[in-house]
Design a protein around this motif. Sequence first.
Motif, PDB file in Angstrom:
ATOM      1  N   VAL A 204       0.863  -1.187   0.000  1.00 10.36           N
ATOM      2  CA  VAL A 204       0.000   0.000   0.000  1.00 10.36           C
ATOM      3  C   VAL A 204       0.892   1.227   0.000  1.00 10.36           C
ATOM      4  CG1 VAL A 204      -1.718   1.344   1.284  1.00 10.36           C
ATOM      5  CG2 VAL A 204      -1.839  -1.151   1.287  1.00 10.36           C
ATOM      6  N   LYS A 205       0.737   2.084  -1.020  1.00  8.70           N
ATOM      7  CA  LYS A 205       1.485   3.338  -1.060  1.00  8.70           C
ATOM      8  C   LYS A 205       0.745   4.326  -0.171  1.00  8.70           C
ATOM      9  CE  LYS A 205       3.934   6.281  -4.314  1.00  8.70           C
ATOM     10  NZ  LYS A 205       5.246   5.819  -3.824  1.00  8.70           N
ATOM     11  N   GLY A 206       1.309   4.627   0.972  1.00  7.25           N
ATOM     12  CA  GLY A 206       0.646   5.539   1.889  1.00  7.25           C
ATOM     13  C   GLY A 206       1.204   5.378   3.282  1.00  7.25           C
ATOM     14  N   THR A 207       0.378   5.701   4.256  1.00  8.84           N
ATOM     15  CA  THR A 207       0.826   5.681   5.650  1.00  8.84           C
ATOM     16  C   THR A 207      -0.126   4.832   6.504  1.00  8.84           C
ATOM     17  OG1 THR A 207      -0.483   7.640   6.133  1.00  8.84           O
ATOM     18  CG2 THR A 207       1.800   8.005   5.488  1.00  8.84           C
ATOM     19  N   ILE A 208       0.365   4.477   7.691  1.00  9.92           N
ATOM     20  CA  ILE A 208      -0.517   3.842   8.666  1.00  9.92           C
ATOM     21  C   ILE A 208      -1.288   4.963   9.361  1.00  9.92           C
ATOM     22  CG2 ILE A 208      -0.658   2.424  10.741  1.00  9.92           C
ATOM     23  CD1 ILE A 208       2.022   1.145   9.900  1.00  9.92           C
ATOM     24  N   HIS A 209      -2.585   4.949   9.234  1.00  8.47           N
ATOM     25  CA  HIS A 209      -3.401   6.009   9.814  1.00  8.47           C
ATOM     26  C   HIS A 209      -3.644   5.793  11.294  1.00  8.47           C
ATOM     27  CE1 HIS A 209      -7.313   7.861  10.911  1.00  8.47           C
ATOM     28  NE2 HIS A 209      -6.802   8.885  10.285  1.00  8.47           N
ATOM     29  N   SER A 210      -4.110   4.625  11.648  1.00  8.44           N
ATOM     30  CA  SER A 210      -4.436   4.353  13.052  1.00  8.44           C
ATOM     31  C   SER A 210      -4.566   2.848  13.276  1.00  8.44           C
ATOM     32  CB  SER A 210      -5.742   5.049  13.442  1.00  8.44           C
ATOM     33  OG  SER A 210      -6.801   4.619  12.619  1.00  8.44           O
ATOM     34  N   LEU A 211      -4.613   2.495  14.567  1.00 12.34           N
ATOM     35  CA  LEU A 211      -4.736   1.093  14.958  1.00 12.34           C
ATOM     36  C   LEU A 211      -5.833   0.961  15.994  1.00 12.34           C
ATOM     37  CD1 LEU A 211      -0.958   0.413  15.738  1.00 12.34           C
ATOM     38  CD2 LEU A 211      -2.118   0.106  13.540  1.00 12.34           C
ATOM     39  N   SER A 212      -6.568  -0.135  15.918  1.00  8.73           N
ATOM     40  CA  SER A 212      -7.515  -0.484  16.962  1.00  8.73           C
ATOM     41  C   SER A 212      -7.299  -1.979  17.221  1.00  8.73           C
ATOM     42  CB  SER A 212      -8.935  -0.182  16.499  1.00  8.73           C
ATOM     43  OG  SER A 212      -9.833  -0.468  17.544  1.00  8.73           O
ATOM     44  N   LEU A 213      -6.371  -2.254  18.122  1.00  4.63           N
ATOM     45  CA  LEU A 213      -5.842  -3.616  18.218  1.00  4.63           C
ATOM     46  C   LEU A 213      -6.807  -4.588  18.868  1.00  4.63           C
ATOM     47  CD1 LEU A 213      -2.184  -2.635  19.077  1.00  4.63           C
ATOM     48  CD2 LEU A 213      -3.094  -3.394  16.871  1.00  4.63           C
ATOM     49  N   VAL A 214      -7.548  -4.125  19.869  1.00  2.00           N
ATOM     50  CA  VAL A 214      -8.510  -5.015  20.526  1.00  2.00           C
ATOM     51  C   VAL A 214      -9.613  -5.407  19.524  1.00  2.00           C
ATOM     52  CG1 VAL A 214     -10.216  -5.173  22.390  1.00  2.00           C
ATOM     53  CG2 VAL A 214      -7.951  -4.237  22.859  1.00  2.00           C
ATOM     54  N   ASP A 215      -9.885  -4.508  18.569  1.00  2.00           N
ATOM     55  CA  ASP A 215     -10.838  -4.815  17.485  1.00  2.00           C
ATOM     56  C   ASP A 215     -10.172  -5.516  16.295  1.00  2.00           C
ATOM     57  OD1 ASP A 215     -12.874  -3.582  18.853  1.00  2.00           O
ATOM     58  OD2 ASP A 215     -12.639  -1.664  17.815  1.00  2.00           O
ATOM     59  N   HIS A 216      -8.868  -5.736  16.381  1.00  2.12           N
ATOM     60  CA  HIS A 216      -8.122  -6.403  15.301  1.00  2.12           C
ATOM     61  C   HIS A 216      -8.189  -5.615  13.995  1.00  2.12           C
ATOM     62  CE1 HIS A 216      -8.165 -10.650  17.221  1.00  2.12           C
ATOM     63  NE2 HIS A 216      -8.423  -9.761  18.138  1.00  2.12           N
ATOM     64  N   LYS A 217      -8.000  -4.297  14.101  1.00  2.00           N
ATOM     65  CA  LYS A 217      -8.092  -3.475  12.887  1.00  2.00           C
ATOM     66  C   LYS A 217      -6.891  -2.550  12.738  1.00  2.00           C
ATOM     67  CE  LYS A 217     -13.084  -3.606  12.401  1.00  2.00           C
ATOM     68  NZ  LYS A 217     -14.372  -2.902  12.522  1.00  2.00           N
ATOM     69  N   VAL A 218      -6.395  -2.502  11.507  1.00  2.00           N
ATOM     70  CA  VAL A 218      -5.317  -1.594  11.124  1.00  2.00           C
ATOM     71  C   VAL A 218      -5.852  -0.744   9.970  1.00  2.00           C
ATOM     72  CG1 VAL A 218      -3.029  -1.462  10.052  1.00  2.00           C
ATOM     73  CG2 VAL A 218      -3.500  -3.227  11.777  1.00  2.00           C
ATOM     74  N   TYR A 219      -5.700   0.578  10.112  1.00  5.42           N
ATOM     75  CA  TYR A 219      -6.185   1.478   9.069  1.00  5.42           C
ATOM     76  C   TYR A 219      -5.012   2.154   8.371  1.00  5.42           C
ATOM     77  CZ  TYR A 219     -10.659   0.902  11.430  1.00  5.42           C
ATOM     78  OH  TYR A 219     -11.785   0.362  11.994  1.00  5.42           O
ATOM     79  N   LEU A 220      -5.016   2.077   7.059  1.00  2.97           N
ATOM     80  CA  LEU A 220      -3.998   2.773   6.268  1.00  2.97           C
ATOM     81  C   LEU A 220      -4.678   3.851   5.437  1.00  2.97           C
ATOM     82  CD1 LEU A 220      -3.158  -0.657   5.855  1.00  2.97           C
ATOM     83  CD2 LEU A 220      -1.045   0.637   5.706  1.00  2.97           C
ATOM     84  N   LYS A 221      -3.868   4.798   4.981  1.00  2.00           N
ATOM     85  CA  LYS A 221      -4.402   5.880   4.167  1.00  2.00           C
ATOM     86  C   LYS A 221      -3.488   6.030   2.956  1.00  2.00           C
ATOM     87  CE  LYS A 221      -6.910  10.065   5.217  1.00  2.00           C
ATOM     88  NZ  LYS A 221      -7.238  11.056   6.234  1.00  2.00           N
ATOM     89  N   LYS A 222      -4.066   6.015   1.753  1.00  2.00           N
ATOM     90  CA  LYS A 222      -3.238   6.149   0.554  1.00  2.00           C
ATOM     91  C   LYS A 222      -2.675   7.557   0.449  1.00  2.00           C
ATOM     92  CE  LYS A 222      -5.022   2.439  -2.271  1.00  2.00           C
ATOM     93  NZ  LYS A 222      -5.820   2.019  -3.428  1.00  2.00           N
ATOM     94  N   SER A 223      -1.458   7.656  -0.086  1.00  2.00           N
ATOM     95  CA  SER A 223      -0.850   8.983  -0.256  1.00  2.00           C
ATOM     96  C   SER A 223      -1.000   9.427  -1.706  1.00  2.00           C
ATOM     97  CB  SER A 223       0.622   8.955   0.128  1.00  2.00           C
ATOM     98  OG  SER A 223       1.315   8.008  -0.639  1.00  2.00           O
TER      99      SER A 223
END
Lengths: 62, 62
Positions: A43-62
Motif C-alpha cells: 500500500v502506497k501511503g501511511t498507517i493512519h491508526s490502529l484499533s488492536l482489541v478490534d483487530h483493525k489496522v487502518y492505512l491511508k493512501k498517499s
Amino acid sequence: MCEASAYVIDGENQELIMEAVDSVEPEDGGYKLINIFGEQKFVKGTIHSLSLVDHKVYLKKS
Amino acid sequence: MCEASAYVIDGENQELIMEAVDSVEPEDGGYKLINIFGEQKFVKGTIHSLSLVDHKVYLKKS
C-alpha cells in the motif's frame, strides 16, 4: 492469534484489503503487509491508526 | 485480548514506552496511544512497523 484486518480509508469509506495481517513493514514510500498465510500486499501511503482489541489496522493512501 | 506493546525505535535501540496498547490515533504530528487501562501517551513521530502476532508496535520519533 492476534492478526488483524487491514483497511484503506478513502474519505468516508473503508475498504478491507487484507485479512489475518501479521506484519506491516515500511517499503518504498508505503507499507508491505504480510498475512499469516504468507500473502503480501503493498500500500502506497501511511498507517493512519490502529484499533488492536478490534483487530483493525487502518492505512491511508498517499 | 490482542493489545500490544509499543516501542520507540532510536537507532539500534528499542525503548518500551507502553504495554497493553489498544488504540493508536493520529494527533498533532504524532500519535496518541491508549492502553486497555485508559492510560494515554503521545509520541511525536510516525508508526514505523507492526508485528501483530508478536504483539508489537514500533514507532519512530520525528
